[in-house]
Design a protein around this motif. Structure first.
Motif, PDB file in Angstrom:
ATOM      1  N   PHE A  26      -8.930   2.277   6.833  1.00 45.96           N
ATOM      2  CA  PHE A  26     -10.099   2.917   7.472  1.00 45.96           C
ATOM      3  C   PHE A  26     -10.938   1.800   8.099  1.00 45.96           C
ATOM      4  O   PHE A  26     -10.373   0.758   8.468  1.00 45.96           O
ATOM      5  CB  PHE A  26     -10.866   3.742   6.410  1.00 45.96           C
ATOM      6  N   ARG A  53      -9.917   7.040  15.435  1.00 49.23           N
ATOM      7  CA  ARG A  53     -10.775   7.322  14.262  1.00 49.23           C
ATOM      8  C   ARG A  53     -11.708   8.496  14.537  1.00 49.23           C
ATOM      9  O   ARG A  53     -11.986   9.308  13.654  1.00 49.23           O
ATOM     10  CB  ARG A  53     -11.559   6.050  13.929  1.00 49.23           C
ATOM     11  N   LYS A  98       0.833  -1.217   0.000  1.00 51.59           N
ATOM     12  CA  LYS A  98       0.000   0.000   0.000  1.00 51.59           C
ATOM     13  C   LYS A  98       0.861   1.258   0.000  1.00 51.59           C
ATOM     14  O   LYS A  98       0.670   2.140  -0.821  1.00 51.59           O
ATOM     15  CB  LYS A  98      -0.892   0.051   1.259  1.00 51.59           C
ATOM     16  N   TYR A 137      -9.253  -6.905  10.666  1.00 52.19           N
ATOM     17  CA  TYR A 137      -8.274  -7.258  11.706  1.00 52.19           C
ATOM     18  C   TYR A 137      -8.946  -7.663  13.022  1.00 52.19           C
ATOM     19  O   TYR A 137      -8.657  -8.719  13.576  1.00 52.19           O
ATOM     20  CB  TYR A 137      -7.298  -6.090  11.960  1.00 52.19           C
TER      21      TYR A 137
HETATM   22  P1  TMP Z   1       0.082  -0.088   8.885  1.00 51.98           P
HETATM   23  O1  TMP Z   1      -1.059   0.672   8.309  1.00 51.98           O
HETATM   24  O2  TMP Z   1       1.329   0.664   8.926  1.00 51.98           O
HETATM   25  O3  TMP Z   1       0.197  -1.435   8.273  1.00 51.98           O
HETATM   26  O4  TMP Z   1      -0.163  -0.366  10.457  1.00 51.98           O
HETATM   27  C1  TMP Z   1      -1.341  -0.251  11.088  1.00 51.98           C
HETATM   28  C2  TMP Z   1      -1.690  -1.525  11.806  1.00 51.98           C
HETATM   29  O5  TMP Z   1      -2.926  -1.306  12.496  1.00 51.98           O
HETATM   30  C3  TMP Z   1      -1.902  -2.698  10.880  1.00 51.98           C
HETATM   31  O6  TMP Z   1      -1.265  -3.832  11.414  1.00 51.98           O
HETATM   32  C4  TMP Z   1      -3.388  -2.932  10.911  1.00 51.98           C
HETATM   33  C5  TMP Z   1      -3.827  -2.358  12.218  1.00 51.98           C
HETATM   34  N1  TMP Z   1      -5.193  -1.866  12.193  1.00 51.98           N
HETATM   35  C6  TMP Z   1      -6.195  -2.605  12.789  1.00 51.98           C
HETATM   36  O7  TMP Z   1      -5.923  -3.645  13.348  1.00 51.98           O
HETATM   37  N2  TMP Z   1      -7.481  -2.122  12.737  1.00 51.98           N
HETATM   38  C7  TMP Z   1      -7.823  -0.949  12.134  1.00 51.98           C
HETATM   39  O8  TMP Z   1      -9.002  -0.557  12.111  1.00 51.98           O
HETATM   40  C8  TMP Z   1      -6.765  -0.181  11.510  1.00 51.98           C
HETATM   41  C9  TMP Z   1      -7.096   1.116  10.836  1.00 51.98           C
HETATM   42  C10 TMP Z   1      -5.471  -0.675  11.564  1.00 51.98           C
END
Ligand code: TMP
Length: 217
Positions: A98, A75, A17, A105
């Motif tokens: 978002f 958020r 990304k 996750y």
């Molecule tokens: P990254 O965007 O640098 O990969 O890291 C953000 C981390 O946060 C990524 O492992 C995913 C996690 N995350 C969640 O678990 N839930 C969410 O809603 C968001 C926005 C990110």
């Protein structure tokens, strides 16, 4: 002035990304749009502090409820201070992750009931939803190999999410793909396996097809 839109970029770690954010920004700017790039968790000073809490590895871990609520706290700041004001002023907002990431996750990865996520989503977002979501998709093994390479090359420790096992990322990938199948009007799946130029070509195609429809409305 054109109406502002929210575009979001999703995918498991190692999907590339971040590598393509600048390309997306350039394409939108070239179409004459005023673009604001941001990310989650983060995007505001408090949101970035919450991001550090979420990514830092800690003994004893973190309850999934705390994780979800911290993400939604970040958020909430992001919506109030960045996203809603920018959209109201006619800017196009591109967010690196978002709400779909919470479904993938915390829902898919951690097993949290999606109804809980949906409750927070409708409370905070009301009717706001992304107009377009680009899902960078690739097999988990390839993605995690990229994460390993990157952390070795940069001499950085993996964060709290990156240290999770393959099964966790497989659940996240499948959860994203299921959401993309359920909402085909909003989602576009980008094949993130090939090298940068081939991924850019797909992004260009998607934007060439999607942007004119939005600009003519
Ligand atoms: P990254 O965007 O640098 O990969 O890291 C953000 C981390 O946060 C990524 O492992 C995913 C996690 N995350 C969640 O678990 N839930 C969410 O809603 C968001 C926005 C990110």
């Amino acid at each position: 002035m054109t109406k502002g839109h929210l575009l979001t970029i999703e995918g498991i770690e190692g999907a590339g990304k971040s590598t393509h954010l600048d390309f997306i920004r350039q394409r939108l700017t070239a179409a004459g749009l005023s673009v604001l790039m941001t990310r989650e968790p983060g995007g505001t000073p408090l949101g970035e502090e919450i991001r550090s809490l979420l990514l830092r590895r800690r003994q004893g871990g973190m309850a999934v409820e705390s994780e979800l609520l911290l993400i939604f706290a970040a958020r909430s700041e992001h919506l109030a201070d960045v996203i809603r004001p920018a959209l109201s002023a006619g800017h196009w907002v591109v967010s690196d992750r978002f709400v779909d990431a919470s479904y993938a996750y915390q829902g898919g990865g951690r097993g949290m009931a999606t109804a809980r996520i949906a409750t927070l989503e409708s409370w905070l977002l009301e009717s706001l939803r992304p107009s377009l979501t680009l899902l960078f998709d690739l097999p988990v093994a390839q993605a995690l190999a990229r994460v390993d390479q990157r952390s070795q090359a940069q001499g950085e420790q993996k964060d709290r999410f990156e240290t999770e096992d393959t099964a966790f990322f497989e659940r996240i990938r499948q959860s994203y793909l299921a959401r993309a199948r359920e909402q085909p009007e909003r989602y576009r799946i980008i094949d993130a396996r090939p090298a940068v130029a081939a991924v850019e070509e797909q992004l260009q195609q998607v934007l060439d097809e999607w942007l004119p429809q939005q600009l003519s409305q």
